[in-house]
Motif scaffolding. Structure first.
Motif, PDB file in Angstrom:
ATOM      1  N   GLU A  88       0.851  -1.184   0.000  1.00  8.20           N
ATOM      2  CA  GLU A  88       0.000   0.000   0.000  1.00  8.20           C
ATOM      3  C   GLU A  88       0.891   1.240   0.000  1.00  8.20           C
ATOM      4  N   GLN A  89       0.609   2.158  -0.888  1.00 13.50           N
ATOM      5  CA  GLN A  89       1.367   3.403  -0.958  1.00 13.50           C
ATOM      6  C   GLN A  89       0.610   4.480  -0.192  1.00 13.50           C
ATOM      7  N   GLU A 138      -3.705   8.071   6.587  1.00 10.51           N
ATOM      8  CA  GLU A 138      -4.446   7.604   5.423  1.00 10.51           C
ATOM      9  C   GLU A 138      -4.740   6.109   5.508  1.00 10.51           C
ATOM     10  N   LEU A 139      -3.847   5.355   6.098  1.00  9.91           N
ATOM     11  CA  LEU A 139      -4.031   3.915   6.250  1.00  9.91           C
ATOM     12  C   LEU A 139      -4.001   3.586   7.735  1.00  9.91           C
ATOM     13  N   MET A 140      -5.111   3.059   8.232  1.00 12.33           N
ATOM     14  CA  MET A 140      -5.211   2.706   9.649  1.00 12.33           C
ATOM     15  C   MET A 140      -5.773   1.294   9.774  1.00 12.33           C
ATOM     16  N   GLN A 141      -5.284   0.551  10.741  1.00 14.54           N
ATOM     17  CA  GLN A 141      -5.774  -0.788  11.031  1.00 14.54           C
ATOM     18  C   GLN A 141      -6.316  -0.786  12.456  1.00 14.54           C
ATOM     19  N   LEU A 152      -5.321   0.552  17.574  1.00 13.06           N
ATOM     20  CA  LEU A 152      -5.241   1.319  16.335  1.00 13.06           C
ATOM     21  C   LEU A 152      -3.794   1.408  15.889  1.00 13.06           C
ATOM     22  N   CYS A 153      -3.534   1.046  14.661  1.00 17.20           N
ATOM     23  CA  CYS A 153      -2.197   1.151  14.082  1.00 17.20           C
ATOM     24  C   CYS A 153      -2.271   2.124  12.919  1.00 17.20           C
ATOM     25  N   VAL A 154      -1.505   3.189  13.000  1.00 16.88           N
ATOM     26  CA  VAL A 154      -1.535   4.241  11.985  1.00 16.88           C
ATOM     27  C   VAL A 154      -0.232   4.206  11.212  1.00 16.88           C
ATOM     28  N   ARG A 155      -0.331   4.173   9.904  1.00 25.15           N
ATOM     29  CA  ARG A 155       0.870   4.249   9.061  1.00 25.15           C
ATOM     30  C   ARG A 155       1.302   5.699   8.947  1.00 25.15           C
ATOM     31  N   ALA A 172      -5.441  11.091  15.220  1.00 25.37           N
ATOM     32  CA  ALA A 172      -6.053   9.818  14.864  1.00 25.37           C
ATOM     33  C   ALA A 172      -6.336   8.960  16.089  1.00 25.37           C
ATOM     34  N   TRP A 173      -5.497   9.103  17.145  1.00 23.24           N
ATOM     35  CA  TRP A 173      -5.653   8.245  18.311  1.00 23.24           C
ATOM     36  C   TRP A 173      -6.769   8.734  19.235  1.00 23.24           C
TER      37      TRP A 173
END
Length: 324
Positions: free
Chosen positions: A227-228, A234-237, A262-265, A279-280
């Motif tokens: 994933e770019q 922009e990308l969170m798990q 929560l994991c944030v790129r 984000a958190w």
């Protein structure tokens, strides 16, 4: 190419043609006209541009090895820079490189040497640039319309009962007739179709177990992919799991809670301050949130090591109240 030589006593030996012609005592005792290349048939299967370039290199390599071009008239002496009697092979290669550079070619003596070695080991075909030769596909020379019809027949067999290859051949004929007309697209020979079917149906189990075929077809695509990410957050798990504990909710009502992770790129350290904290958790919270969910109300046990949000606190003043 090798030439078999025989002496006066009947003994024979094999000698490379290029070595024979480059010998000092080699001479043509009887000439029957100009020598022709006769190498077009060896590169006839190559594209026209590639074949012409290989023959062009052959002409120069023959001159480097023998001193004369292949179609030189009888009685012509080699040019001084290519005369094997007074020039070494390395000198002739350097002279050929200078000549080709003057003609606008980007070559070096090392390139000429490499092409000469290729010609000696593999002939004119070794001089061809095979990077420009179209590579053979899985289907070979089979009509692309037939290939697409076979792929469709294989796809239709996934949820159907197990069939034979002959059924797949019959189904392919029906698909071609429906899409292009009866007899418009010729079917390949039976053995050719079998080879094509084996290549296209590999791993699908078309003629094997129906349970295995359907199980493989129902498998989802792999979860891992590249994933770019171009912006923080922009990308969170997100993942959650229920906790086997009771807590006191609003108005003293007990209830169970879930632990959310929560994991944030992140993109760079400079982007951590604003986006990681935002984000958190939120400093003020949404209007519908309970007061205890805001960042200033968040508490953690004391730690001896730096907290995970130490860097956000240092880079963004908004994160200074994220934890106590």
């Amino acid at each position: 190419m090798r030439v078999r030589l025989a002496d006066e006593h009947g003994g024979g030996m094999l000698v490379d043609q290029v070595h024979l012609q480059s010998a000092v005592d080699f001479a043509v005792l009887e000439s029957r006209g100009p020598v022709r290349l006769g190498s077009s048939a060896l590169v006839g299967h190559l594209p026209k541009e590639v074949a012409e370039r290989a023959l062009w290199w052959q002409r120069h390599m023959v001159e480097v090895l023998t001193g004369l071009v292949p179609d030189a008239p009888a009685g012509v002496r080699p040019r001084p820079e290519y005369d094997p009697s007074c020039r070494s092979l390395a000198e002739r290669e350097r002279a050929k490189a200078v000549e080709l550079v003057a003609l606008g070619e980007e070559v070096s003596p090392r390139t000429v040497k490499r092409m000469r070695q290729r010609y000696e080991s593999g002939g004119v075909e070794a001089l061809a640039d095979h990077r420009l030769v179209p590579h053979t596909t899985v289907a070979g020379k089979v009509d692309q319309r037939v290939v697409e019809a076979v792929r469709q027949a294989i796809a239709e067999s996934v949820n159907a009962s197990t069939r034979t290859i002959e059924h797949a051949r019959w189904r392919t004929e029906r698909i071609l007739a429906a899409e292009h007309g009866e007899g418009v697209v010729a079917m390949p020979a039976r053995t050719t179709f079998y080879r094509l079917f084996g290549k296209l149906s590999g791993g699908v189990h078309v003629t094997g177990s129906a349970r295995t075929r359907r199980s493989l077809a129902d498998q989802p695509e792999g979860p891992f992919r590249y994933e770019q990410v171009t912006a923080p957050g922009e990308l969170m798990q997100i993942d959650s799991t229920p906790l086997d504990v009771l807590v006191r909710l609003d108005e003293g009502v007990p209830g169970r809670v879930e632990l959310c992770g929560l994991c944030v790129r992140l993109v760079s350290d400079r982007a951590v301050g604003g986006s990681w904290h935002d984000a958190w958790t939120s400093t003020s919270g949404e209007p519908s949130w309970a007061p205890g969910t805001s960042a200033p109300s968040t508490t953690t046990p004391p730690r001896t090591s730096p907290t995970p949000w130490a860097r956000p606190q240092a880079t963004n003043v908004r994160a200074s109240s994220a934890a106590h």
